[in-house]
Design an enzyme around this catalytic site. Sequence first.
Site, PDB file in Angstrom:
ATOM      1  N   THR A  93       0.866  -1.173   0.000  1.00 12.13           N
ATOM      2  CA  THR A  93       0.000   0.000   0.000  1.00 12.13           C
ATOM      3  C   THR A  93       0.904   1.225   0.000  1.00 12.13           C
ATOM      4  O   THR A  93       1.911   1.268   0.721  1.00 12.13           O
ATOM      5  CB  THR A  93      -1.019   0.002   1.157  1.00 12.13           C
ATOM      6  OG1 THR A  93      -1.820   1.189   1.051  1.00 12.13           O
ATOM      7  CG2 THR A  93      -0.388  -0.055   2.526  1.00 12.13           C
ATOM      8  N   GLU A  94       0.562   2.208  -0.864  1.00 12.58           N
ATOM      9  CA  GLU A  94       1.525   3.263  -1.165  1.00 12.58           C
ATOM     10  C   GLU A  94       1.810   4.192   0.010  1.00 12.58           C
ATOM     11  O   GLU A  94       2.781   4.927  -0.016  1.00 12.58           O
ATOM     12  CB  GLU A  94       1.114   4.052  -2.415  1.00 12.58           C
ATOM     13  CG  GLU A  94      -0.288   4.599  -2.444  1.00 12.58           C
ATOM     14  CD  GLU A  94      -1.285   3.669  -3.147  1.00 12.58           C
ATOM     15  OE1 GLU A  94      -1.188   2.436  -2.953  1.00 12.58           O
ATOM     16  OE2 GLU A  94      -2.161   4.176  -3.857  1.00 12.58           O
ATOM     17  N   ASN A  95       0.981   4.131   1.058  1.00 13.76           N
ATOM     18  CA  ASN A  95       1.283   4.945   2.231  1.00 13.76           C
ATOM     19  C   ASN A  95       2.278   4.269   3.171  1.00 13.76           C
ATOM     20  O   ASN A  95       2.447   4.706   4.304  1.00 13.76           O
ATOM     21  CB  ASN A  95       0.000   5.311   2.980  1.00 13.76           C
ATOM     22  CG  ASN A  95      -0.821   4.116   3.367  1.00 13.76           C
ATOM     23  OD1 ASN A  95      -1.024   3.204   2.564  1.00 13.76           O
ATOM     24  ND2 ASN A  95      -1.283   4.078   4.596  1.00 13.76           N
TER      25      ASN A  95
END
Lengths: 236, 228
Positions: B53-55
Amino acid sequence: MINKQVADAAEAVADIFDGATVMIGGFGEAGSPIELIHALIDQGAAGLTVVNNNTGSGEVGLAALIKAGRVAKMICSYPRSLNSTVFPEMYRSGQIQLELVPQGTLAERIRAGGAGIPAFYTPTSVGTPLGEGKELRRFDGRDYVLEYGLTADFALIKGLAADPLGNVIYNKTARNFTPVMATAATTTIVQVTSLVAKGELDPESIITPGIFVHRIVRVGEPAYESVLVAKGVSYP
Amino acid sequence: MNTVTSKIGLTREQMAQRVALDIPDGSYVNLGIGIPELVTRFVPEGRELIYHTENGLLGMGPSPETGMGDPELINAGKRQVTALPGAAYFHQADSFAMIRGGHLDLCVLGALQVSEKGDIANWSTGAPDAIPAVGGAMDLVAGVKSIYVITQHCTKHGRPKLVAECTYPLTGLAVIDRIYTDLAVIDITPRGFQLVELSPGVSFDYVRERTGARLLPIEEDQRMAGYE
């Protein structure tokens, strides 16, 4: 003896000036330094340019700072989210400017700014509206756009723990933009849940080395945006 | 006869299941919000996929039990998730180094439109009163090794989402590899949309009539190979 701790959030943000560029850590509520943002609202600085992935939710934290009319411009990747109403209304009525930046480009612009890199080329946004008007250059047969490093006068960030030297560790995905923002600001101000003695943090585990941190405030029980929003809190 | 018209083609869950079949064991995968998120439920037994997940998390697990979550352990859709054994946290610049640097194997995304050249529009309808918001979509399509789109074949109003040219603002140029819809699996090739597979009970003509650009049929030798 180095001790970067200051008495409270009000003292930590006292010198933030009108028109300053302020990076604020966090992705949604994860890593959002709500107490520092609220202290900034109380302090009164206006005409700010704020860098954050989002624009806050409800009427607390970043959304409250925007609602108070202190933010002239947002630099972000995703200005609408669940419970995000303040920014959309002010944007539509022309009360706030928006610089929309793809999320990875935003992270890299901040990283570059903190690392002394004035600009870089990225494939992101080539051929899209967000790439329009940007310098294009071809490397190995592929097009890239030129993007500029981003720095700030202040960074407001949140950590899990710090020592008096400003070494910081984070909680889970609250890390997000924070370590790169800490490198890119002239003055980085961190609120932490716990302060530990020098030497207590394992040097192998430190994420933000103290050289990037200038002021530390202990906020033992930080508020969470979703909890405040659910309670209907509107700051101040 | 009852008055309910039988739905032709796959359900959302079946579309996600069809995508899951094609993801090799050991892949590092980023799933967009919506139908793509359903893919995790249908990964065949014996395959291990690592979700990004890009966060800032690799090794993302399912939503926590009610009351057991941490508001600071979330996915890119800002929903609470868990971290599986072997997970790793990292900052946003490292996360997008994984994306832009071509380290992730696959991204599965929703789309408003996909063109026959593999252009995708999925971040804005360009409506004048819309608040523009892009997130990480442009970085994902520019950087991840393979990009699959999972989408209904047509809009709610029956308009084709697979088109000759996107009319909505683009997310990326010539980046899509394959499209999974309720009606078919379609590859982007130098010759345009190439049919790979029809959903059960769906004819070629039915799909072709609902596709906004030329659709190449399955060649006879490919069809035979598919049955071997």
